[in-house]
Design a protein around this motif. Structure first.
Motif, PDB file in Angstrom:
ATOM      1  N   ASN A 151       0.808  -1.214   0.000  1.00  0.00           N
ATOM      2  CA  ASN A 151       0.000   0.000   0.000  1.00  0.00           C
ATOM      3  C   ASN A 151       0.848   1.274   0.000  1.00  0.00           C
ATOM      4  OD1 ASN A 151      -2.367   1.407  -0.113  1.00  0.00           O
ATOM      5  ND2 ASN A 151      -2.728   1.337   2.114  1.00  0.00           N
ATOM      6  N   ILE A 152       1.877   1.284  -0.843  1.00  0.00           N
ATOM      7  CA  ILE A 152       2.634   2.518  -1.026  1.00  0.00           C
ATOM      8  C   ILE A 152       2.711   2.836  -2.504  1.00  0.00           C
ATOM      9  CG2 ILE A 152       4.286   3.326   0.734  1.00  0.00           C
ATOM     10  CD1 ILE A 152       6.076   1.027   0.089  1.00  0.00           C
ATOM     11  N   LYS A 153       2.537   4.105  -2.813  1.00  0.00           N
ATOM     12  CA  LYS A 153       2.664   4.528  -4.195  1.00  0.00           C
ATOM     13  C   LYS A 153       3.730   5.614  -4.183  1.00  0.00           C
ATOM     14  CE  LYS A 153      -0.238   6.532  -7.714  1.00  0.00           C
ATOM     15  NZ  LYS A 153      -1.584   6.983  -8.036  1.00  0.00           N
ATOM     16  N   THR A 154       4.818   5.390  -4.880  1.00  0.00           N
ATOM     17  CA  THR A 154       5.861   6.406  -4.926  1.00  0.00           C
ATOM     18  C   THR A 154       6.033   6.875  -6.363  1.00  0.00           C
ATOM     19  OG1 THR A 154       7.566   4.727  -5.258  1.00  0.00           O
ATOM     20  CG2 THR A 154       7.095   5.356  -2.976  1.00  0.00           C
ATOM     21  N   GLU A 155       6.746   7.971  -6.517  1.00  0.00           N
ATOM     22  CA  GLU A 155       7.043   8.473  -7.854  1.00  0.00           C
ATOM     23  C   GLU A 155       7.748   7.384  -8.659  1.00  0.00           C
ATOM     24  OE1 GLU A 155       6.399  11.429  -9.279  1.00  0.00           O
ATOM     25  OE2 GLU A 155       5.482  12.411  -7.559  1.00  0.00           O
ATOM     26  N   ALA A 156       8.601   6.600  -7.973  1.00  0.00           N
ATOM     27  CA  ALA A 156       9.337   5.538  -8.656  1.00  0.00           C
ATOM     28  C   ALA A 156       8.406   4.411  -9.069  1.00  0.00           C
ATOM     29  CB  ALA A 156      10.444   5.017  -7.749  1.00  0.00           C
ATOM     30  N   SER A 157       7.586   3.925  -8.125  1.00  0.00           N
ATOM     31  CA  SER A 157       6.721   2.785  -8.462  1.00  0.00           C
ATOM     32  C   SER A 157       5.732   3.183  -9.563  1.00  0.00           C
ATOM     33  CB  SER A 157       5.980   2.291  -7.222  1.00  0.00           C
ATOM     34  OG  SER A 157       5.010   3.219  -6.794  1.00  0.00           O
ATOM     35  N   TYR A 158       5.263   4.405  -9.500  1.00  0.00           N
ATOM     36  CA  TYR A 158       4.334   4.934 -10.495  1.00  0.00           C
ATOM     37  C   TYR A 158       4.932   4.813 -11.894  1.00  0.00           C
ATOM     38  CZ  TYR A 158       1.121   8.416 -12.523  1.00  0.00           C
ATOM     39  OH  TYR A 158       0.180   9.067 -13.275  1.00  0.00           O
ATOM     40  N   ARG A 159       6.212   5.135 -12.012  1.00  0.00           N
ATOM     41  CA  ARG A 159       6.862   5.078 -13.327  1.00  0.00           C
ATOM     42  C   ARG A 159       7.228   3.658 -13.725  1.00  0.00           C
ATOM     43  NH1 ARG A 159       7.449  10.012 -11.370  1.00  0.00           N
ATOM     44  NH2 ARG A 159       7.409  11.776 -12.806  1.00  0.00           N
ATOM     45  N   PHE A 160       7.743   2.883 -12.759  1.00  0.00           N
ATOM     46  CA  PHE A 160       8.098   1.494 -13.109  1.00  0.00           C
ATOM     47  C   PHE A 160       6.872   0.690 -13.533  1.00  0.00           C
ATOM     48  CE2 PHE A 160      12.139   2.049 -10.638  1.00  0.00           C
ATOM     49  CZ  PHE A 160      12.988   1.730 -11.689  1.00  0.00           C
ATOM     50  N   GLU A 161       5.723   0.932 -12.871  1.00  0.00           N
ATOM     51  CA  GLU A 161       4.493   0.217 -13.239  1.00  0.00           C
ATOM     52  C   GLU A 161       4.116   0.496 -14.681  1.00  0.00           C
ATOM     53  OE1 GLU A 161       1.005   0.957 -10.919  1.00  0.00           O
ATOM     54  OE2 GLU A 161       2.086   0.646  -9.050  1.00  0.00           O
ATOM     55  N   ARG A 162       4.408   1.681 -15.131  1.00  0.00           N
ATOM     56  CA  ARG A 162       4.022   2.094 -16.482  1.00  0.00           C
ATOM     57  C   ARG A 162       5.112   1.795 -17.499  1.00  0.00           C
ATOM     58  NH1 ARG A 162       1.109   4.069 -12.881  1.00  0.00           N
ATOM     59  NH2 ARG A 162      -0.970   4.899 -13.251  1.00  0.00           N
TER      60      ARG A 162
END
Lengths: 226, 751
Positions: B349-360
């Motif tokens: 349950n964490i959303k970071t600028e990094a995870s946001y980009r890696f997911e995409r």
């Protein structure tokens, strides 16, 4: 003899459906509780897709979902009917979120689906143009811009120019080949377009209603104004 | 994402205004939500030096700052806590115009303040209102700050989840440049490396296929401190808080090139190995945000020889973080599996600028460039030397391709784009063309089929090139269940009933009130509001709630047609509910309705709501009757003479309803018979804002009122938006109505 009052959501849906009927679209309806396949997977929205997060889904204890859009009927309509398919699908949809004056768990959607041989983006644009002109009685400036919906490719949003700037009124696109295949149709032979619009917000604007929660509370002071 | 226009223009060469560029961004598929930041800063705002700060004598949270413009000193009141003596700050004297106010000399808690020190928001250069804007220490005192600040504009655009490649200034600029046919390349980078090889300091070992590529670089001897102001400004504009110069550079590169990077303190990394592996046994770790989180088996992590040092693509761990003492830095630029990052971020349950980009999805071919630029910037800003070379593990993926189906693309779009123009657009976007194949650039994870290329061709060519083409005419039947159901609604409305549409849900409280068993109810697994616990298995509770909320209405007849649910079935139901009627009156409604569609009225299940249940619903009415029928069985029997339904509705002069109950009053007037009810009704509404509803209930002509006179009577409902309406207040409003009708229609009130 006193007359009763139709709920304004019923009214706006009828007005829109009338417009689509003039364009030869018939009405198709389907279930509000559905399986994930119809609501998501079949529409190219697999479990691990980030777009699925945006849906805020109500999951039920029998592992089904409250539909997040009337697109859950796309596959059903295509399987029930014969090509060419030309339908609009009205119905209640649901979003699992906290409510306030501009957010509701429950909203109506009107989906459109057209499938035939050699359907083009140009057909989509003409249809939406005719609809918007009729909805806004010709007195509206609109624009189209590319947008992403997993179940279409390419995808487009339509905005109309209001006093408060551009306002999105319709999402659309060409039915994704994966979705066509899930309909049991050969994407090499058939193509089609789909679109969805939110009649509630249109209706709120039409009457100048500020609190969206009024719609389903059905207070008599509200109902009897229409 | 928020973009700095200045930053964009470093890549996207244009003389267009920010508004024009905003339009192009929208046209290309990322809707611009806002453009903010002021276009100009008032020239009267000058740079001053803080010479002295003392506490405000009468307020704990305020300070008095004595500032100098180089010539004279003045003292102003300041609420911000970030100021220190010696700083250079922007000052606005009385008369200077800020975005939403004009500065005046005011007295705050007994101390006069001739002018004020300004935050970034007050300057109109960003949304930051945390403290006073601190200017560079070399700024000349007394000069207008407009020269030093040259304000930026911030474009906020909605990036759709398929376009991770646009989540950086370079990425968006590439798309913008392509629209004008230009291919945007990254500028060449020169870096100075020491003779020592990075490989001597660190090795990388990938043990999971969830990490296709990992590149490390080493920088030794950095001096950690604050970033220069320009760097901080850029991060703040994009909504990221500055931390220290090393971390800030990694964030800068992410915003610049779209590649999330991570920096480890080399001293804190045990051993000389970086290992990328999945968690084998659950363990608790402390993340960079200070929170402790459990790592479940399967989560991809970065390890040193002893323990995890980062959650791959999501967040670093405290044990390896850069701090003031850090001398040597290991930089990480990697590619992590999109699904794996998404799963981890959801799980924790964490959303970071990094995870946001890696997911995409990130560009694996751009990884090496990103880490090189980061190393170069760190060395420039924090000092230190870059060890020679990259330490690489894993590899770049083979480039995919799509056959360009020129004819099908044109057929799908309904246009006739020549091959050359389709090719030109694809090349500008970075596709390499070979024969009829387009090789997909590493940053475009959204392209896999020729339809995707059709979208690209369409949006770059301009959608206005597509000329609408009409559908063939085909008669659609106006029949079917939808029209039948709508006809039923029309008939009921004609009989005087109001249509309600109520919530599909039942709350725990509803269950208690209605006393229904929950065994057969369909239950929501993840409700976030208590109201949404179960799905309704009947329309009645919802309709009873409507009645409970309408105590001031005597005569209620409503219906709803909607879906109801139990564990294994969904059905449509029609329910009619009346209040204040005898059973005979309800039967009459049902009979009248039944006649019109030729059904047996006995199809309806009719019953009276018990006193007990009314009490539980807090309904103070004595008789409430209900009639219910399953729509399916109703339609099976029904015969409709026609399916013409009302489909034209005017906009109403809507009045918002108050949270507080209305009061109702009956009013009767004698008027000339030439006036019709509608126009009188409109005047009643128009004469008082407190009127929420006017319902005529009686109209008759009688000579005893005078020649050509009639009596008209209304129920008038009055409300107050802020409180329950009092009798006295209602009387005042009624007098307004009487006065209006007297003036407009020579009406006489009947007592």
């Amino acid at each position: 003899m006193k007359q009763g009052h139709l709920h304004p959501s019923t009214q706006i849906l009828r007005e829109l459906i009338k417009i689509f009927r003039e364009l030869d679209f018939e009405v198709y309806e389907g279930p509000e509780v559905d399986d994930e396949w119809h609501n998501f997977d079949a529409l190219n929205l697999p479990e691990d897709h980030p777009a699925r997060d945006e849906q805020d889904t109500f999951y039920l204890k029998n592992r089904r979902v409250l539909r997040t859009h009337t697109s859950n009927c796309q596959i059903r309509a295509a399987k029930d009917l014969k090509v060419p398919i030309r339908v609009v699908i009205p119905g209640k949809c649901y979003r699992n979120e906290a409510t306030d004056d501009s957010h509701e768990t429950t909203f109506y959607q009107l989906e459109g689906l057209y499938i035939d041989k050699k359907v083009t983006v140009a057909h989509l644009f003409s249809t939406v143009e005719q609809v918007l002109k009729k909805v806004y009685k010709g007195e509206i400036e609109y624009r189209v811009r590319p947008h992403h919906y997993p179940f279409v490719e390419p995808g487009y949003d339509f905005d109309v120019n209001t006093k408060r700037g551009w306002l999105e009124v319709l999402g659309s696109g060409m039915v994704h080949p994966k979705v066509l295949r899930n309909m049991g149709l050969d994407p090499e032979k058939y193509s089609g377009f789909a679109f969805g619009m939110g009649p509630d917000r249109m209706m709120l604007r039409k009457h100048g209603i500020l609190d969206i929660r009024n719609l389903w509370q059905s207070d008599l002071r509200f109902l009897r104004q229409f | 994402m928020k973009y700095s226009y200045k930053w964009l223009k470093e890549y996207y060469k244009t003389s267009d205004s920010v508004e024009k560029t905003g339009e192009l961004i929208t046209k290309l598929g990322s809707e611009v939500e806002s453009i903010s930041g002021s276009a100009s800063v008032d020239a009267g705002i000058i740079a001053v030096k803080i010479n002295k700060i003392i506490k405000h004598p009468n307020a704990d949270r305020l300070q008095l700052a004595t500032v100098s413009d180089g010539k004279k000193e003045i003292t102003v009141v300041c609420g911000a806590q970030n100021i220190e003596e010696g700083q250079i700050v922007p000052y606005a004297k009385p008369g200077v115009k800020l975005i939403d106010l004009e500065v005046e000399e005011i007295e705050i808690r007994g101390v006069k303040s001739p002018g004020m020190l300004l935050s970034e928001r007050e300057l109109g250069i960003s949304d930051d209102h945390e403290g006073i804007k601190i200017l560079d220490e070399n700024t000349k005192l007394g000069t207008s700050v407009v020269k030093v600040l040259s304000p930026d504009r911030i474009i906020e655009a909605e990036i759709t989840p398929n376009r991770g490649d646009l989540l950086s200034h370079f990425g968006l600029s590439r798309d913008l440049s392509a629209a004008s046919g230009k291919i945007l390349d990254k500028p060449e980078l020169e870096i100075k490396e020491s003779d020592t090889k990075a490989e001597k300091e660190v090795n990388v070992e990938i043990k999971s296929e969830k990490c296709p590529l990992y590149i490390a670089r080493v920088i030794k001897g950095v001096k950690v401190g604050q970033s220069p102001q320009w760097l901080k400004d850029r991060l703040v504009v994009c909504g990221i808080n500055p931390v220290n110069n090393v971390v800030d550079v990694t964030n800068y590169i992410m915003l610049d090139l779209g590649h999330p990077l991570h920096a480890f303190d080399a001293k804190k990394v045990v051993g000389s190995r970086i290992i990328v592996d999945e968690v084998k046994k659950e363990q608790e770790v402390v993340c960079l945000d200070g929170k402790s989180r459990p790592l479940m088996p399967g989560i991809l992590c970065i390890y040193d020889d002893k323990s995890p040092i980062a959650i791959a693509g999501v967040m670093g761990l405290q044990c390896s973080e850069i701090d003031d003492q850090t001398k040597d830095v290991i930089l990480e630029a990697a590619v992590f599996d999109r699904k794996s990052v998404r799963k981890t971020a959801k799980l924790l349950n964490i959303k970071t600028e990094a995870s946001y980009r890696f997911e995409r999805g990130v560009d694996d071919r751009g990884t090496s460039y990103a880490i090189k630029k980061a190393a170069k910037m760190i060395a420039e800003i924090a000092g230190g030397e870059i060890l020679s070379g990259e330490v690489v593990s894993g590899k770049i993926q083979k480039q995919g391709n799509v056959k360009i189906e020129y004819q099908k693309i044109n057929e799908l779009l309904g246009i006739d784009f020549p091959k050359t123009s389709i090719d030109k657009h694809l090349q500008a976007l970075g596709f390499e063309l070979n024969e009829d194949y387009a090789y997909i650039p590493g940053w475009r994870h959204d392209i896999s089929i020729w339809q995707d290329l059709a979208e690209e061709a369409g949006r770059l060519e301009g959608l206005d090139k597509i000329k609408p083409e009409y559908l063939p005419v085909k008669e659609a039947p106006k029949s079917g269940k939808y029209y039948q159901k709508e006809k039923i609604k029309d008939i009921l409305v004609e009989l005087g009933l109001d249509e309600a549409i109520t919530y599909t849900f039942l709350s725990e409280e509803d269950i208690k009130t209605v006393k229904i068993k929950t065994d057969n109810l369909l239950e929501v697994a993840n409700p976030i509001q208590v109201e949404n616990r179960y799905l309704r298995n009947s329309l009645i509770p919802g309709l009873l709630r409507v009645i409970a909320k309408a105590p001031s209405f005597d005569d209620i007849e409503i219906f709803e047609l909607g879906h109801i649910f139990d564990k294994d079935k969904e059905r449509e139901s029609l329910a009619i509910i009346t209040c204040g009627k005898s059973s005979r009156q309800v039967e009459k409604i049902i009979r009248n309705f039944a006649v019109q569609i030729s059904i047996d009225p006995k199809l309806f299940k009719m019953y009276e709501i018990s006193r007990d249940e009314l009490k539980r619903f807090k309904i103070k009415k004595s008789t409430v009757y209900v009639a219910e029928v399953e729509v399916e069985s109703l339609l099976k029997e029904a015969q409709f003479s026609d399916l013409d339904i009302t489909d034209q509705f005017e906009a109403v002069q809507y009045r918002p309803i108050s949270k507080f109950p209305p009061v109702s009053r009956d009013m009767a007037f004698i008027v000339d018979r030439k006036y019709n009810l509608d126009e009188i009704e409109r005047e009643v509404i128009g004469s008082s804002d407190a009127v929420i509803l006017v319902e005529p209930f009686d109209e008759f002509v009688n000579d005893r009122f005078g020649k050509d006179k009639k009596s008209v009577a209304f129920h008038v409902y009055l409300q107050n938006m802020g409180k329950t309406m009092l009798d006295q207040e209602a009387e005042t409003e009624l007098r307004k109505i009487i006065k209006t009708l007297e003036q407009k229609f020579e009406a006489k009130i009947r007592s």
